[in-house]
Design an enzyme around this catalytic site. Structure first.
Site, PDB file in Angstrom:
ATOM      1  N   PHE A 131     -39.707  87.271   3.732  1.00 28.14           N
ATOM      2  CA  PHE A 131     -39.272  85.889   3.889  1.00 28.14           C
ATOM      3  C   PHE A 131     -37.752  85.854   3.927  1.00 28.14           C
ATOM      4  O   PHE A 131     -37.087  86.323   3.004  1.00 28.14           O
ATOM      5  CB  PHE A 131     -39.769  84.995   2.746  1.00 28.14           C
ATOM      6  CG  PHE A 131     -39.404  83.545   2.945  1.00 28.14           C
ATOM      7  CD1 PHE A 131     -40.136  82.742   3.813  1.00 28.14           C
ATOM      8  CD2 PHE A 131     -38.295  82.994   2.322  1.00 28.14           C
ATOM      9  CE1 PHE A 131     -39.782  81.412   4.035  1.00 28.14           C
ATOM     10  CE2 PHE A 131     -37.932  81.668   2.543  1.00 28.14           C
ATOM     11  CZ  PHE A 131     -38.679  80.872   3.395  1.00 28.14           C
ATOM     12  N   ASP A 218     -31.468  91.404   1.609  1.00 27.98           N
ATOM     13  CA  ASP A 218     -31.616  89.974   1.347  1.00 27.98           C
ATOM     14  C   ASP A 218     -31.899  89.803  -0.144  1.00 27.98           C
ATOM     15  O   ASP A 218     -33.016  90.004  -0.607  1.00 27.98           O
ATOM     16  CB  ASP A 218     -32.760  89.405   2.204  1.00 27.98           C
ATOM     17  CG  ASP A 218     -32.977  87.911   1.952  1.00 27.98           C
ATOM     18  OD1 ASP A 218     -32.439  87.372   0.964  1.00 27.98           O
ATOM     19  OD2 ASP A 218     -33.714  87.292   2.751  1.00 27.98           O
ATOM     20  N   LYS A 247     -29.670  81.556  -3.949  1.00 32.01           N
ATOM     21  CA  LYS A 247     -30.378  80.704  -4.910  1.00 32.01           C
ATOM     22  C   LYS A 247     -29.690  80.528  -6.264  1.00 32.01           C
ATOM     23  O   LYS A 247     -29.313  79.428  -6.629  1.00 32.01           O
ATOM     24  CB  LYS A 247     -31.810  81.213  -5.109  1.00 32.01           C
ATOM     25  CG  LYS A 247     -32.701  80.927  -3.893  1.00 32.01           C
ATOM     26  CD  LYS A 247     -34.155  81.220  -4.176  1.00 32.01           C
ATOM     27  CE  LYS A 247     -35.066  80.671  -3.093  1.00 32.01           C
ATOM     28  NZ  LYS A 247     -35.378  81.606  -2.011  1.00 32.01           N
TER      29      LYS A 247
END
Ligand SMILES: *Cc1c(COP(=O)(O)O)cnc(C)c1O
Length: 403
Positions: A131, A218, A247
């Site tokens: 993702f 990532d 995040k």
């Protein structure tokens, strides 16, 4: 509640919170009516809600200067970039506002690297079940058709290979011109908390070096202390060419960053990439306060220790449950893989005022705040074990009724 003026992109729970403090979220004004947030808004609020250091930094900065644009020098951005480079071992930063955007910057660097190698068609190798975000290039990199359906034509240039499989990466690299890239998550989080075998990242590093490819990690979800190191690759002693995170960086203030080593970072030049909001004084101030607090409070170590103790407690408590396939995790990224789809578990936990999430259909995911105390962890685990026990007994849909 009336959502008719919102586009229907989310299947929201019918509960709203108006106040947060530490690990707790409150739907109303009663102090007793509180929910333990074991998800941290998807690993965003690592310091919990309304952390005093971050709240004070935001309040003070907003009273001085929120935004100027990147037309002018932004000292807080330079300070944050230096800090992140020191923590990550990278040389330079590009700031944006989200994980997807940070991946977009990394993908654009990969394209420039390919052009630099006179191989514009050298692929970006990505993994199945990954993702990387919802913007079109990040979505095209994402290895999950469920997110992509209806949005084709996708951005070309990505080749998907199985995760945790070095031979598959090697085969694509050998069949491609020099100058490509490999983009992976060090742990697949949305994909179900999939932790690769030790040596996977080191193996990728070696393959990339051999084939002139960039290694892009990532760390949007795994970064900022969550796994017990500032960045997950630091457990393996491996250094990527590019790392992206977002995040947990601003504890809720939107900020993303693409960090790169030289000479890769120098592939960008004035005008070749940009972001209006990226790295504005407010976001940088929030991120600096977040990083300072993680460091001052020793929260990387705390994430490692609390994560280890939660992992063993969960394994012990759930060992007799035949519906539990595996409990796995690293630091404060914890997953309980169930034998069948288990989204109803989210509602069972919600009824008990515990906030968790289910990803990849069958994996209960916990992303507790790094500041969580042992007593909170014990309570969360006993509630979760209780709910899993009831889930195993009934194994049928439960209403989302709230207390
Ligand atoms: C959440 C996430 C993204 C996307 O981040 P947004 O801020 O939602 O754009 C990208 N990669 C990973 C690994 C993520 O967990």
């Amino acid at each position: 509640m009336d959502s008719k003026h919102l586009m229907p992109t989310y299947a929201r729970k019918p509960i709203a919170f108006w106040r947060g403090e530490g690990v707790w979220l409150y739907p109303g004004t009663e102090d007793e009516d509180r929910y333990l947030d074991a998800l941290s808004g998807f690993a965003v609020c690592g310091l919990g809600h309304a952390h005093p250091a971050v709240s004070a930094a935001i309040a003070e900065q907003s009273a001085h200067l929120v935004h100027t644009s990147n037309l002018y020098t932004i000292p807080l951005q330079e300070k944050l970039a230096a800090r992140l480079c020191q923590l990550s071992g990278m040389d330079a930063a590009f700031f944006c506002n989200s994980g997807a955007e940070a991946n977009e910057a990394a993908i654009k660097l990969a394209r420039l690297h390919a052009h630099d190698n006179k191989a514009p068609n050298a692929p970006v190798i990505v993994t199945e079940n990954s993702f990387h975000g919802r913007t079109l290039a990040a979505l095209s990199a994402t290895g999950n058709p469920a997110f992509q359906t209806g949005f084709d034509p996708l951005v070309p240039g990505f080749v998907h290979v199985p995760y945790d499989n070095l031979e598959a990466v090697q085969a694509v690299l050998e069949a491609s011109p020099r100058g490509g890239a490999v983009l992976v998550e060090p742990i697949q989080c949305e994909g179900g908390i999939n932790i690769p075998a030790p040596g996977y990242l080191a193996g990728l590093r070696e393959l990339c070096d051999h084939h002139g490819a960039l290694l892009i990690l990532d760390e949007v979800q795994t970064g900022n202390g969550r796994t017990g190191e500032w960045f997950c690759y630091q457990h393996e002693g491996v250094s990527p060419d590019i790392v992206v995170t977002a995040k947990g960086l601003g504890n809720g203030v939107p900020i993303g960053v693409c960090l790169a080593r030289q000479p890769v970072a120098e592939l960008f030049s004035p005008g070749s990439h940009g972001s209006t909001f990226g790295g504005n004084p407010l976001a940088c101030r929030a991120a600096l306060a977040t990083l300072d607090t993680i460091e001052n409070q020793g929260l990387c170590t705390r994430a490692r220790e609390l994560g280890d103790s939660m992992l063993s407690a969960l394994r012990e408590k759930l060992s007799g449950q035949s519906c539990v396939k595996e409990v796995r995790g690293k630091g404060l990224i914890l997953g309980i893989e169930m034998a069948q789809p288990c989204s109803t578990l989210v509602d069972l936990c919600l009824e008990q005022k515990l906030l968790v999430n289910v990803t990849a259909g069958c994996v209960v995911r916990l992303l507790p705040p790094l500041i969580m105390e042992q007593e909170h962890a014990d309570w969360a685990i006993s509630v979760l074990a209780d709910c899993i026990g009831r889930f195993a007994e009934t194994d049928k849909p439960v209403s989302g009724a709230l207390p």
